[in-house]
Design a protein around this motif. Structure first.
Motif, PDB file in Angstrom:
ATOM      1  N   LEU A 147       0.844  -1.204   0.000  1.00 35.20           N
ATOM      2  CA  LEU A 147       0.000   0.000   0.000  1.00 35.20           C
ATOM      3  C   LEU A 147       0.874   1.246   0.000  1.00 35.20           C
ATOM      4  O   LEU A 147       0.627   2.197  -0.737  1.00 35.20           O
ATOM      5  N   ARG A 148       1.908   1.227   0.836  1.00 33.51           N
ATOM      6  CA  ARG A 148       2.828   2.366   0.869  1.00 33.51           C
ATOM      7  C   ARG A 148       3.443   2.609  -0.496  1.00 33.51           C
ATOM      8  O   ARG A 148       3.522   3.751  -0.952  1.00 33.51           O
ATOM      9  N   SER A 149       3.890   1.517  -1.120  1.00 32.16           N
ATOM     10  CA  SER A 149       4.612   1.720  -2.375  1.00 32.16           C
ATOM     11  C   SER A 149       3.694   2.297  -3.440  1.00 32.16           C
ATOM     12  O   SER A 149       4.100   3.177  -4.188  1.00 32.16           O
ATOM     13  N   SER A 150       2.436   1.844  -3.497  1.00 35.74           N
ATOM     14  CA  SER A 150       1.573   2.375  -4.554  1.00 35.74           C
ATOM     15  C   SER A 150       1.255   3.838  -4.296  1.00 35.74           C
ATOM     16  O   SER A 150       1.293   4.662  -5.218  1.00 35.74           O
ATOM     17  N   ALA A 151       0.982   4.197  -3.036  1.00 30.93           N
ATOM     18  CA  ALA A 151       0.688   5.602  -2.729  1.00 30.93           C
ATOM     19  C   ALA A 151       1.894   6.474  -3.048  1.00 30.93           C
ATOM     20  O   ALA A 151       1.770   7.549  -3.635  1.00 30.93           O
ATOM     21  N   GLN A 152       3.073   5.979  -2.682  1.00 35.23           N
ATOM     22  CA  GLN A 152       4.297   6.744  -2.900  1.00 35.23           C
ATOM     23  C   GLN A 152       4.574   6.937  -4.389  1.00 35.23           C
ATOM     24  O   GLN A 152       4.894   8.035  -4.833  1.00 35.23           O
ATOM     25  N   ILE A 153       4.419   5.863  -5.149  1.00 33.76           N
ATOM     26  CA  ILE A 153       4.801   5.965  -6.557  1.00 33.76           C
ATOM     27  C   ILE A 153       3.841   6.854  -7.318  1.00 33.76           C
ATOM     28  O   ILE A 153       4.255   7.649  -8.164  1.00 33.76           O
ATOM     29  N   ILE A 154       2.539   6.796  -6.976  1.00 26.41           N
ATOM     30  CA  ILE A 154       1.597   7.699  -7.637  1.00 26.41           C
ATOM     31  C   ILE A 154       1.923   9.146  -7.297  1.00 26.41           C
ATOM     32  O   ILE A 154       1.939  10.028  -8.152  1.00 26.41           O
ATOM     33  N   VAL A 210      12.358   4.656  -7.384  1.00 31.84           N
ATOM     34  CA  VAL A 210      13.058   3.380  -7.255  1.00 31.84           C
ATOM     35  C   VAL A 210      13.154   2.920  -5.806  1.00 31.84           C
ATOM     36  O   VAL A 210      13.888   1.983  -5.494  1.00 31.84           O
ATOM     37  N   ASN A 211      12.397   3.578  -4.914  1.00 31.78           N
ATOM     38  CA  ASN A 211      12.293   3.134  -3.520  1.00 31.78           C
ATOM     39  C   ASN A 211      13.618   3.087  -2.785  1.00 31.78           C
ATOM     40  O   ASN A 211      13.898   2.144  -2.044  1.00 31.78           O
ATOM     41  N   ARG A 212      14.463   4.095  -2.970  1.00 34.31           N
ATOM     42  CA  ARG A 212      15.731   4.095  -2.261  1.00 34.31           C
ATOM     43  C   ARG A 212      15.633   5.029  -1.055  1.00 34.31           C
ATOM     44  O   ARG A 212      14.805   5.937  -1.032  1.00 34.31           O
ATOM     45  N   THR A 213      16.477   4.815  -0.062  1.00 33.15           N
ATOM     46  CA  THR A 213      16.550   5.718   1.077  1.00 33.15           C
ATOM     47  C   THR A 213      16.753   7.143   0.560  1.00 33.15           C
ATOM     48  O   THR A 213      17.545   7.315  -0.347  1.00 33.15           O
ATOM     49  N   PRO A 214      16.149   8.168   1.086  1.00 35.70           N
ATOM     50  CA  PRO A 214      15.254   8.196   2.242  1.00 35.70           C
ATOM     51  C   PRO A 214      13.787   7.880   1.921  1.00 35.70           C
ATOM     52  O   PRO A 214      12.933   8.168   2.735  1.00 35.70           O
ATOM     53  N   PHE A 215      13.535   7.314   0.774  1.00 38.43           N
ATOM     54  CA  PHE A 215      12.133   7.023   0.408  1.00 38.43           C
ATOM     55  C   PHE A 215      11.855   5.525   0.401  1.00 38.43           C
ATOM     56  O   PHE A 215      11.038   5.066  -0.373  1.00 38.43           O
ATOM     57  N   ASP A 216      12.566   4.729   1.212  1.00 37.04           N
ATOM     58  CA  ASP A 216      12.397   3.271   1.101  1.00 37.04           C
ATOM     59  C   ASP A 216      11.343   2.743   2.063  1.00 37.04           C
ATOM     60  O   ASP A 216      11.495   1.677   2.647  1.00 37.04           O
ATOM     61  N   LEU A 217      10.241   3.494   2.201  1.00 30.26           N
ATOM     62  CA  LEU A 217       9.205   3.051   3.128  1.00 30.26           C
ATOM     63  C   LEU A 217       8.541   1.718   2.793  1.00 30.26           C
ATOM     64  O   LEU A 217       8.128   1.016   3.689  1.00 30.26           O
ATOM     65  N   PRO A 218       8.442   1.345   1.486  1.00 35.00           N
ATOM     66  CA  PRO A 218       7.816   0.051   1.208  1.00 35.00           C
ATOM     67  C   PRO A 218       8.559  -1.128   1.830  1.00 35.00           C
ATOM     68  O   PRO A 218       7.980  -2.190   2.004  1.00 35.00           O
ATOM     69  N   GLU A 219       9.840  -0.975   2.145  1.00 39.33           N
ATOM     70  CA  GLU A 219      10.549  -2.095   2.768  1.00 39.33           C
ATOM     71  C   GLU A 219      11.247  -1.667   4.057  1.00 39.33           C
ATOM     72  O   GLU A 219      12.304  -2.193   4.411  1.00 39.33           O
ATOM     73  N   ALA A 220      10.637  -0.690   4.759  1.00 35.56           N
ATOM     74  CA  ALA A 220      11.241  -0.169   5.978  1.00 35.56           C
ATOM     75  C   ALA A 220      11.365  -1.277   7.021  1.00 35.56           C
ATOM     76  O   ALA A 220      10.373  -1.664   7.635  1.00 35.56           O
ATOM     77  N   GLU A 221      12.608  -1.795   7.219  1.00 29.86           N
ATOM     78  CA  GLU A 221      12.741  -2.996   8.042  1.00 29.86           C
ATOM     79  C   GLU A 221      12.461  -2.759   9.524  1.00 29.86           C
ATOM     80  O   GLU A 221      12.056  -3.684  10.212  1.00 29.86           O
ATOM     81  N   GLN A 222      12.628  -1.522  10.002  1.00 28.72           N
ATOM     82  CA  GLN A 222      12.356  -1.299  11.428  1.00 28.72           C
ATOM     83  C   GLN A 222      10.862  -1.245  11.718  1.00 28.72           C
ATOM     84  O   GLN A 222      10.451  -1.393  12.858  1.00 28.72           O
TER      85      GLN A 222
END
Lengths: 337, 170
Positions: A147-154, A210-222
């Motif tokens: 869900l995060r990734s789709s909202a972010q990419i749009i 491309v979901n890289r830091t600081p925008f890597d919320l779709p795979e935020a491991e913490q």
């Protein structure tokens, strides 16, 4: 036009090169992160750790390939394939040199009149991989990640599209090769201010895409374990990793092609070595390397944004700034030139 | 012609999937497949710009939003609650409508333009041609559609905001 078999061989080679580059980008990234964080990084396997990617590849192939029993089987298997297919396909439209410079062949796979839109279109389909993978896993954290990734990419696609608009207006074409040949910076110094702003906005949006830091919320491991990747293992997990790095390389090549003269080399070297600025591939790779380094550098430097900060930054700042740059470009073209 | 036949079959299967698949996400995915196949049809007609826009707007933006909403609401397979009689009526109406459209298309005396003529008119599918039509001939309609979309957007925001505006509502 090259004959069909040449195009096929070139496409195959490009895929192999991109995947090889992926393997060694993981090593370069880990070594650089180690250096920036005052530790060694993987340096045991072979000189400078050069055999590490091979060991990693073997390991991920031979790991158990788990399919979650509650998963939606078909979509679960399809999702990583969508990711890697569209990641590889996007690179095909990026030109690597002037016509006929690669041993008499053309150093690109496709020379499309709408090359710019092609890259945007194919990368925007790639998001389905992440999105569906998270859903098909049928588990909480992957769903949150997707869900995060789709909202972010749009949200960030708006900034991306608007900042490209400046380049399109100046160049007057969507053909990537024509954009490189025109060289947007040489048109007029009046256009430099909006171009600099558009360049900055484009780089930031591309990092978010491309979901890289600081925008890597779709795979935020913490926060959410590994986001959409949580339930994936073995080769399917590796496919996602490949897609991520190939997307990074495409983004780097796309930025270089649009804003930094793509495959063209610096002309001040011409007096010493005639024709050096027309050598294929190497200049594009050199420019890509700068951005790949930037991506890794940012990962070692910046903390991750919070979700509301990410959304506010995308919609309130980046969107307006990119829109302003596009309007300014239009105004300069209409009233000054 | 063979390419078109293959694509047409894929299109129809995809469209049927949208209607027949029970799981909402599968139906939405089927729609994505259909839209992408339609983009391929545009490519075979040399309408490259249209194909790219089809993928970016429908494939990349609208369908992602569709899926986003489906996942956010966590829609599950829908139990058939409709009454059996209604379903029969729906089947009959659907079949009759499909048959009527098919007969209408087959009886139409006009010839379908052949692919060569179409690609000739599109002139390589360049954006300029579409821009000329859209911002020249249909300028007024284009602007009216823009106003319409803006109205819809303002309406949607107003509906969501109503609660928060009353003092003390938060």
């Amino acid at each position: 036009m090259d004959p069909l078999w040449v195009t096929f061989v070139k496409a195959l080679l490009l895929c192999l090169v991109l995947l090889g580059a992926f393997a060694y980008m993981t090593l370069i990234e880990r070594r650089l992160l180690g250096r920036m964080q005052h530790r060694h990084g993987p340096n045991r396997l072979g000189p400078l750790g050069l055999l590490q990617p091979i060991a990693d590849a073997l390991k991920s192939v031979f790991k158990e390939d788990i399919t979650v029993s509650a998963a939606d089987r078909f979509v679960y298997v399809l999702a990583p394939m969508i990711s890697i297919t569209f990641a590889l396909a996007a690179f095909g439209a990026i030109p690597g040199g002037p016509a006929g410079s690669l041993f008499g062949w053309n150093p690109w796979i496709m020379d499309l009149d709408i090359g710019l839109l092609y890259v945007l279109a194919v990368t925007s389909i790639g998001v389905y991989g992440i999105f569906l993978g998270g859903w098909a896993s049928n588990s909480k954290y992957p769903l949150l990640g997707s869900l995060r990734s789709s909202a972010q990419i749009i949200s960030y696609e708006l900034g991306l599209g608007l900042s490209v608009l400046s380049v399109i207006m100046i160049a007057g074409t969507l053909n990537l090769r024509a954009i490189v040949e025109i060289n947007v910076w040489s048109v007029s110094p009046w256009l430099w201010p909006p171009l600099i702003v558009a360049f900055g906005a484009f780089v930031i949006s591309a990092i978010a895409e491309v979901n890289r830091t600081p925008f890597d919320l779709p795979e935020a491991e913490q926060e959410i374990v590994a986001g959409y990747l949580t339930e994936y293992s073995s080769i399917k997990w590796a496919l996602y990793q490949m897609a991520e790095y190939v997307n990074m390389m495409t983004a780097a090549a796309f930025i270089s092609t649009l804003f930094l003269g793509g495959y063209k080399g610096p002309t001040f070297l011409e007096p010493w070595i005639p024709g050096i600025s027309d050598w294929p591939i190497i200049w594009l790779v050199a420019k890509m390397a700068i951005f790949m380094f930037l991506f890794i550098w940012l990962r070692a430097t910046l903390p991750r944004l919070r979700y509301d900060q990410l959304m506010r930054f995308g919609w309130v700042y980046l969107f307006e700034i990119a829109l302003g740059a596009a309007l300014l470009t239009g105004a300069v073209i209409a009233f000054v030139l | 012609m063979i390419t078109f036949a293959v694509l047409a079959v894929v299109l129809v299967i995809g469209a049927l999937g949208v209607v027949l698949l029970r799981q909402p996400v599968h139906a939405a995915l089927s729609l994505v497949g259909t839209l992408l196949t339609l983009a391929v049809v545009f490519v075979t007609l040399e309408a490259h710009f249209l194909a790219a826009i089809q993928v970016i707007v429908y494939g990349g933006a609208i369908m992602v939003l569709f899926l986003f909403v489906i996942m956010l609401l966590n829609l599950q397979e829908e139990a058939t609650k409709t009454r059996a009689a209604y379903r029969w009526i729906a089947y009959v109406v659907g079949v009759v409508a499909a048959a009527a459209i098919a007969t209408g298309a087959l009886l139409d005396p006009r010839q379908a333009p052949d692919a060569l003529a179409v690609s000739d008119a599109l002139r390589g599918g360049s954006p300029e041609l579409i821009a000329q039509v859209l911002f020249g001939e249909f300028m007024l309609a284009f602007q009216l559609v823009g106003v319409l979309l803006l109205t819809a957007m303002v309406g949607a925001v107003a509906l969501v905001q109503r609660q928060a505006e009353t003092p003390g509502a938060r």
